[in-house]
Design a protein around this motif. Structure first.
Motif, PDB file in Angstrom:
ATOM      1  N   THR A 245       0.882  -1.172   0.000  1.00  0.00           N
ATOM      2  CA  THR A 245       0.000   0.000   0.000  1.00  0.00           C
ATOM      3  C   THR A 245       0.916   1.217   0.000  1.00  0.00           C
ATOM      4  OG1 THR A 245      -1.514  -1.226   1.428  1.00  0.00           O
ATOM      5  CG2 THR A 245      -1.851   1.168   1.283  1.00  0.00           C
ATOM      6  N   PHE A 246       0.614   2.188  -0.851  1.00  0.00           N
ATOM      7  CA  PHE A 246       1.423   3.412  -0.813  1.00  0.00           C
ATOM      8  C   PHE A 246       1.085   4.212   0.442  1.00  0.00           C
ATOM      9  CE2 PHE A 246       1.404   2.830  -5.554  1.00  0.00           C
ATOM     10  CZ  PHE A 246       2.764   2.596  -5.662  1.00  0.00           C
ATOM     11  N   VAL A 247       2.093   4.917   0.965  1.00  0.00           N
ATOM     12  CA  VAL A 247       1.858   5.673   2.195  1.00  0.00           C
ATOM     13  C   VAL A 247       2.662   6.969   2.188  1.00  0.00           C
ATOM     14  CG1 VAL A 247       3.591   4.228   3.401  1.00  0.00           C
ATOM     15  CG2 VAL A 247       2.022   5.603   4.742  1.00  0.00           C
ATOM     16  N   LYS A 248       2.004   8.024   2.654  1.00  0.00           N
ATOM     17  CA  LYS A 248       2.698   9.303   2.911  1.00  0.00           C
ATOM     18  C   LYS A 248       2.574   9.586   4.395  1.00  0.00           C
ATOM     19  CE  LYS A 248       2.847  11.855  -1.395  1.00  0.00           C
ATOM     20  NZ  LYS A 248       4.056  12.666  -1.240  1.00  0.00           N
ATOM     21  N   PHE A 249       3.676  10.055   5.017  1.00  0.00           N
ATOM     22  CA  PHE A 249       3.706  10.243   6.472  1.00  0.00           C
ATOM     23  C   PHE A 249       3.611  11.720   6.845  1.00  0.00           C
ATOM     24  CE2 PHE A 249       6.114   6.267   5.770  1.00  0.00           C
ATOM     25  CZ  PHE A 249       5.368   5.413   6.578  1.00  0.00           C
ATOM     26  N   HIS A 250       2.819  11.989   7.871  1.00  0.00           N
ATOM     27  CA  HIS A 250       2.641  13.356   8.382  1.00  0.00           C
ATOM     28  C   HIS A 250       2.784  13.325   9.904  1.00  0.00           C
ATOM     29  CE1 HIS A 250       0.152  14.756   4.750  1.00  0.00           C
ATOM     30  NE2 HIS A 250       0.242  13.456   4.580  1.00  0.00           N
ATOM     31  N   TRP A 251       3.522  14.266  10.490  1.00  0.00           N
ATOM     32  CA  TRP A 251       3.540  14.458  11.944  1.00  0.00           C
ATOM     33  C   TRP A 251       2.715  15.697  12.275  1.00  0.00           C
ATOM     34  CZ3 TRP A 251       5.516  10.600  14.689  1.00  0.00           C
ATOM     35  CH2 TRP A 251       6.568   9.840  14.175  1.00  0.00           C
ATOM     36  N   LYS A 252       1.734  15.556  13.156  1.00  0.00           N
ATOM     37  CA  LYS A 252       0.871  16.703  13.503  1.00  0.00           C
ATOM     38  C   LYS A 252       1.089  17.078  14.965  1.00  0.00           C
ATOM     39  CE  LYS A 252      -2.011  16.413   9.779  1.00  0.00           C
ATOM     40  NZ  LYS A 252      -2.146  17.488   8.813  1.00  0.00           N
ATOM     41  N   PRO A 253       1.518  18.319  15.235  1.00  0.00           N
ATOM     42  CA  PRO A 253       1.798  18.693  16.630  1.00  0.00           C
ATOM     43  C   PRO A 253       0.516  18.819  17.440  1.00  0.00           C
ATOM     44  CG  PRO A 253       1.990  20.605  15.202  1.00  0.00           C
ATOM     45  CD  PRO A 253       1.723  19.435  14.306  1.00  0.00           C
ATOM     46  N   LYS A 254       0.539  18.256  18.647  1.00  0.00           N
ATOM     47  CA  LYS A 254      -0.651  18.268  19.493  1.00  0.00           C
ATOM     48  C   LYS A 254      -1.033  19.698  19.872  1.00  0.00           C
ATOM     49  CE  LYS A 254      -2.186  16.589  23.896  1.00  0.00           C
ATOM     50  NZ  LYS A 254      -1.643  16.277  25.201  1.00  0.00           N
ATOM     51  N   LEU A 255      -0.037  20.563  20.012  1.00  0.00           N
ATOM     52  CA  LEU A 255      -0.321  21.936  20.444  1.00  0.00           C
ATOM     53  C   LEU A 255      -0.683  22.852  19.282  1.00  0.00           C
ATOM     54  CD1 LEU A 255       2.504  22.368  23.122  1.00  0.00           C
ATOM     55  CD2 LEU A 255       0.069  22.019  23.527  1.00  0.00           C
ATOM     56  N   GLY A 256      -0.814  22.299  18.091  1.00  0.00           N
ATOM     57  CA  GLY A 256      -1.203  23.113  16.938  1.00  0.00           C
ATOM     58  C   GLY A 256      -0.008  23.813  16.312  1.00  0.00           C
ATOM     59  N   LEU A 257      -0.280  24.433  15.168  1.00  0.00           N
ATOM     60  CA  LEU A 257       0.790  25.095  14.412  1.00  0.00           C
ATOM     61  C   LEU A 257       0.933  26.540  14.850  1.00  0.00           C
ATOM     62  CD1 LEU A 257      -0.169  23.823  10.876  1.00  0.00           C
ATOM     63  CD2 LEU A 257       1.890  23.261  12.121  1.00  0.00           C
ATOM     64  N   GLN A 258       2.138  27.046  14.790  1.00  0.00           N
ATOM     65  CA  GLN A 258       2.325  28.479  15.072  1.00  0.00           C
ATOM     66  C   GLN A 258       3.653  28.948  14.487  1.00  0.00           C
ATOM     67  OE1 GLN A 258       1.999  29.557  19.226  1.00  0.00           O
ATOM     68  NE2 GLN A 258       2.690  31.647  18.816  1.00  0.00           N
ATOM     69  N   SER A 259       3.621  30.161  13.963  1.00  0.00           N
ATOM     70  CA  SER A 259       4.846  30.757  13.433  1.00  0.00           C
ATOM     71  C   SER A 259       5.007  32.149  14.006  1.00  0.00           C
ATOM     72  CB  SER A 259       4.770  30.818  11.911  1.00  0.00           C
ATOM     73  OG  SER A 259       4.928  29.522  11.376  1.00  0.00           O
ATOM     74  N   VAL A 260       6.148  32.760  13.724  1.00  0.00           N
ATOM     75  CA  VAL A 260       6.347  34.157  14.112  1.00  0.00           C
ATOM     76  C   VAL A 260       6.275  35.006  12.841  1.00  0.00           C
ATOM     77  CG1 VAL A 260       7.772  33.526  16.096  1.00  0.00           C
ATOM     78  CG2 VAL A 260       8.874  34.027  13.911  1.00  0.00           C
ATOM     79  N   VAL A 261       6.320  36.322  12.992  1.00  0.00           N
ATOM     80  CA  VAL A 261       6.368  37.166  11.800  1.00  0.00           C
ATOM     81  C   VAL A 261       7.833  37.546  11.535  1.00  0.00           C
ATOM     82  CG1 VAL A 261       4.008  38.022  12.024  1.00  0.00           C
ATOM     83  CG2 VAL A 261       5.879  39.302  13.089  1.00  0.00           C
ATOM     84  N   TRP A 262       8.103  37.958  10.315  1.00  0.00           N
ATOM     85  CA  TRP A 262       9.501  38.125   9.888  1.00  0.00           C
ATOM     86  C   TRP A 262      10.251  39.164  10.720  1.00  0.00           C
ATOM     87  CZ3 TRP A 262      13.467  35.909   8.194  1.00  0.00           C
ATOM     88  CH2 TRP A 262      14.528  36.601   7.629  1.00  0.00           C
ATOM     89  N   ASN A 263       9.605  40.289  10.970  1.00  0.00           N
ATOM     90  CA  ASN A 263      10.273  41.334  11.757  1.00  0.00           C
ATOM     91  C   ASN A 263      10.639  40.794  13.142  1.00  0.00           C
ATOM     92  OD1 ASN A 263       9.883  43.699  13.868  1.00  0.00           O
ATOM     93  ND2 ASN A 263      10.592  44.606  11.938  1.00  0.00           N
ATOM     94  N   GLU A 264       9.779  39.922  13.642  1.00  0.00           N
ATOM     95  CA  GLU A 264      10.009  39.304  14.949  1.00  0.00           C
ATOM     96  C   GLU A 264      11.188  38.311  14.859  1.00  0.00           C
ATOM     97  OE1 GLU A 264       6.502  37.148  15.846  1.00  0.00           O
ATOM     98  OE2 GLU A 264       6.918  36.934  17.979  1.00  0.00           O
ATOM     99  N   ALA A 265      11.185  37.528  13.789  1.00  0.00           N
ATOM    100  CA  ALA A 265      12.246  36.528  13.609  1.00  0.00           C
ATOM    101  C   ALA A 265      13.617  37.203  13.609  1.00  0.00           C
ATOM    102  CB  ALA A 265      12.031  35.771  12.296  1.00  0.00           C
ATOM    103  N   VAL A 266      13.708  38.313  12.878  1.00  0.00           N
ATOM    104  CA  VAL A 266      14.982  39.033  12.776  1.00  0.00           C
ATOM    105  C   VAL A 266      15.437  39.479  14.172  1.00  0.00           C
ATOM    106  CG1 VAL A 266      16.016  41.168  11.885  1.00  0.00           C
ATOM    107  CG2 VAL A 266      14.539  39.790  10.420  1.00  0.00           C
ATOM    108  N   LYS A 267      14.485  39.942  14.965  1.00  0.00           N
ATOM    109  CA  LYS A 267      14.837  40.432  16.304  1.00  0.00           C
ATOM    110  C   LYS A 267      15.119  39.284  17.277  1.00  0.00           C
ATOM    111  CE  LYS A 267      12.556  44.816  15.623  1.00  0.00           C
ATOM    112  NZ  LYS A 267      11.312  45.575  15.657  1.00  0.00           N
ATOM    113  N   ILE A 268      14.401  38.174  17.113  1.00  0.00           N
ATOM    114  CA  ILE A 268      14.679  37.015  17.979  1.00  0.00           C
ATOM    115  C   ILE A 268      16.122  36.558  17.754  1.00  0.00           C
ATOM    116  CG2 ILE A 268      14.160  34.568  18.392  1.00  0.00           C
ATOM    117  CD1 ILE A 268      11.216  35.192  17.746  1.00  0.00           C
ATOM    118  N   ASN A 269      16.550  36.575  16.504  1.00  0.00           N
ATOM    119  CA  ASN A 269      17.918  36.118  16.227  1.00  0.00           C
ATOM    120  C   ASN A 269      18.955  36.915  16.999  1.00  0.00           C
ATOM    121  OD1 ASN A 269      17.309  33.964  14.565  1.00  0.00           O
ATOM    122  ND2 ASN A 269      17.199  35.235  12.730  1.00  0.00           N
ATOM    123  N   GLY A 270      18.662  38.187  17.231  1.00  0.00           N
ATOM    124  CA  GLY A 270      19.576  38.990  18.042  1.00  0.00           C
ATOM    125  C   GLY A 270      19.374  38.738  19.525  1.00  0.00           C
TER     126      GLY A 270
END
Ligand code: HDD
Length: 701
Positions: A245-270
């Motif tokens: 049987t063909f299969v594709k694998f997915h991992w789904k985080p229990k706490l849901g998805l979340q990202s930051v915004v770019w301006n924030e990412a740049v500042k987090i790096n510092g």
């Protein structure tokens, strides 16, 4: 006493004696205490680890000092080659727990018995940057999982994006060379925003679907804990009867998805270049174990034949709306490695590590990967015996006749190191239990040819784009603009816009406008006419699928002397109830004296705890403290950034003037004044939305 007489028990000088004392001036504990006696690598006790052996106190060093020689020799060789890609990574131990028996589709031993737990190790990573680069690069994240099954290790070496840049492994060195620092100048580090990357991409239409993902918020995740993972390729499950049987694998985080915004990412790096690894460390050390569900898309040859695209093409997904995912187990990370180098650095993942019951498809990227990973481990770990390292060794019994080589820890015992043998020694193959490659029928001429069924490069790129909310579409346009604005060669920028024309006219127009391209170029030549009839797939949006809870997230509370103790306590309790965490930020890390006279220690001082480190913030100064914060630039940045990054903000009445100083003239529904306990509930009730996106169009205008 003759001059050459060695010193007896005591150090020769007072200075020398001081060197042997700890910071408190006390002698280090020795054999009589809890610390073991220091030895050389070969076990000889060491008497002096402060001074090399010399001729007299001020004389030349002696080669005879084997302890010094061994110590420096070992230090000089501490580094091993970093991974060519995915050099910066962070790992954790855990387990995989099977939900139901999957014996109908696979004989994989660890998927047979409901409730069975199998040990696992995961390494998350960025791709482009070197080992010492920062965590919040705009980049794909590696999501490599090793499951130590009773029939061998299974490595699912995936990413947090379900497609890839290229369709054939032969192009891997090219895509990676293009994104890495440019070879003449040696920069930029951990960034795709430069000519070489976009030159390659703009000449590689098959990368367009991946580019939509990489320019989306998926490439700047808030934390490893809030990312999906994907096996990318189509694999096979094979059951005991030999059916596939063909299969594709997915991992789904229990706490849901979340990202930051770019301006924030740049500042987090510092502010905290280790933001992601610190997050994982803190979560696991505090007992908040991150969890993912392993989901599968299962399908047969008929489905494959009827699907819009070739299931062997790694630049395509099968939308979940077309083929739903089925959860088959969960992965829990509950233990940090004892030692980063021994485990996270030395772990060796290989796509070809599969137990019986899991097999490969003919995806040309996967087939190429199956060659590559073994080579890389030999280069990096220096010996064919890298499987002897505890992190790489299977946890089930294993028997073979492989022997010798550098650093061999285990060799066959007894006379026989081959088979067949007459000595009745050593292991034998087992046609029943052994791994069987799926006997797929293959025929054809030897060719170097890209299949026609791989030729549509734009339709799913468009599908991804139209599946995003307005906010996310705006982020994609902004990311493309940012990246291409760093490209110095105008023709490359224009070439990229010509590809975007095949994906979405509005997007192309916006990016062109933002880049100052006066007239739109012609759409790029497309091998196959891009389709516009693919439905949006709402599950592809992060914002659409918010977790609606604050669990696992962090509230930063800025306090001063005189902060209302009752209000603070109420807020902290409410966050705890939501299973979130709180970090206290104060003008001094030593803490503050609250309104009730109690001292409260801080985790961050104001200058070291900017709001980019938090999911939401509360600013609760006392009356005097508010005046002091109003003239402190870091306090203004704290609020101004939180506002622009669409975070939920709570504030005490005293902080109103600070809001104005931070440019928040018209507080919106995302800003809550806490005048009493009931306001705390109203504020905490909003936090599950994670961000107040309605603010963004105005705040970033
Ligand atoms: Fe790869 C590492 C994922 C294509 C060659 N890859 C590596 C890691 C991940 C991936 C997560 C880090 C493992 C760890 O944490 O140690 N790679 C992918 C995915 C791909 C992909 C999801 C496409 C679907 N990779 C790919 C190709 C090739 C490689 C086509 C070569 C032909 N990858 C490597 C490598 C690395 C690697 C050079 C570097 C370090 C290592 O293997 O252990 O062999």
């Amino acid at each position: 006493m003759p001059k050459t007489q060695p010193p007896k028990d005591k150090p020769a000088t007072i200075h020398d004696q001081q060197l042997r004392r700890g910071a408190g001036g006390e002698l280090h504990q020795t054999a009589g205490g809890t610390c073991p006696v220091m030895t050389t690598a070969l076990g000889a006790p060491v008497s002096d680890d402060q001074n090399t052996l010399r001729v007299g106190a001020r004389g030349p060093a002696l080669m005879e000092d084997f302890h010094f020689r061994e110590k420096i020799f070992h230090f000089d060789h501490e580094r091993i080659p970093e991974r060519v890609v995915h050099a910066r990574g962070y790992g954790a131990h855990g387990f995989f727990e099977t939900y139901d028996s999957l014996s109908d589709v696979t004989r994989a031993d660890f998927l047979q018995r409901p409730g069975e737990k199998t040990p696992a190790f995961v390494r998350f990573s960025t791709v482009a940057g070197s080992k010492g680069s920062f965590d919040l690069a705009r980049d794909v994240r590696g999501f490599a999982v090793k499951i130590y099954t009773k029939e061998g290790n299974w490595d699912l070496v995936g990413n947090n994006i379900p497609v890839f840049f290229i369709q054939d492994a032969i192009k891997f060195p090219d895509i990676i060379h293009s994104v890495k620092p440019e070879p003449d100048r040696g920069f930029p580090q951990a960034q795709s925003a430069h000519d070489n990357f976009w030159d390659f991409i703009s000449l590689t239409p098959e990368s367009m679907h991946m580019i939509m993902w990489v320019m989306s918020d998926r490439a700047i995740p808030r934390s490893f804990r809030f990312m999906e993972g994907f096996g990318v390729h189509t694999f096979r499950f094979v059951n005991a009867a030999g059916a596939s049987t063909f299969v594709k694998f997915h991992w789904k985080p229990k706490l849901g998805l979340q990202s930051v915004v770019w301006n924030e990412a740049v500042k987090i790096n510092g502010a905290d270049p280790d933001f992601h690894r610190r997050d994982l460390w803190q979560a696991i050390q505090s007992g908040n174990f991150p969890e993912w569900e392993l989901c599968v898309q299962l399908f047969d040859q008929d489905f494959a034949d009827s699907f819009d695209f070739d299931i062997l093409d790694p630049t395509k997904i099968i939308p979940e709306e077309v083929l739903p995912v089925r959860p088959i187990g969960r992965l829990v990370l509950d233990r940090m490695p004892d030692n980063f180098f021994a485990e996270t650095e030395q772990v060796a993942f290989m796509t070809q590590n599969v137990p019986p019951g899991i097999g490969f498809s003919n995806d040309p990227l996967l087939q190429g990967r199956n060659f590559s990973y073994l080579d890389t481990q030999l280069k990096r770990l220096g010996s064919t015996n890298f499987t002897h390292l505890p992190i790489n060794a299977p946890k089930c019994p294993f028997h073979h006749f492989q022997q010798d080589g550098h650093m061999a820890m285990r060799n066959p015992v007894g006379r026989a190191n081959y088979e067949p043998n007459s000595w009745d020694q050593g292991p034998r193959e087992s046609p029943e239990r052994g791994y069987k490659h799926f006997p797929s029928e293959e025929q054809g001429q030897k060719v170097q040819l890209r299949p026609e069924s791989f030729a549509d490069h734009y339709s799913q790129a468009r599908q991804f784009f139209i599946s995003q909310t307005d906010i996310e579409q705006a982020h994609i346009a902004a990311a493309l603009t940012f990246e291409l604005s760093k490209v110095e060669t105008p023709v490359i920028r224009e070439r990229m816009v010509s590809h975007l024309m095949n994906i979405d006219q509005g997007l192309a127009q916006k990016v062109a406008d933002n880049l100052g391209i006066v007239s739109l170029p012609k759409p790029a030549d497309a091998a196959v006419k891009p389709r516009t009839d693919l439905d949006a797939s709402p599950v592809l949006s992060i914002v659409n699928r918010g977790p609606q809870r604050f669990e696992g997230r962090k509230l930063g509370i800025l306090v001063t002397d005189g902060t209302d103790a009752a209000l603070l306590k109420k807020l902290m309790r409410a966050i705890e109830k939501e299973k979130g965490t709180v970090e206290i930020i104060a003008p001094k890390v030593g803490g503050v004296t609250l309104s009730d006279g109690n001292r409260l220690p801080a985790q961050q001082m104001l200058d070291g705890g900017p709001s980019v480190l938090y999911d939401a913030v509360a600013v609760l100064p006392g009356a005097e403290g508010a005046g002091m914060l109003a003239v402190a630039p870091p306090a203004r940045d704290f609020l101004a950034d939180a506002f622009v990054h669409c975070k939920f903000i709570a504030h005490s009445p005293e902080a109103a003037s600070l809001l104005a100083k931070a440019g928040i003239d018209a507080p919106d529904e995302g800003v809550t004044a806490l005048s009493g306990a009931k306001d705390v509930d109203a504020f905490v009730g909003k936090l599950g939305q994670l961000r107040f996106w309605a603010r963004e169009p105005k705040a970033s205008a």
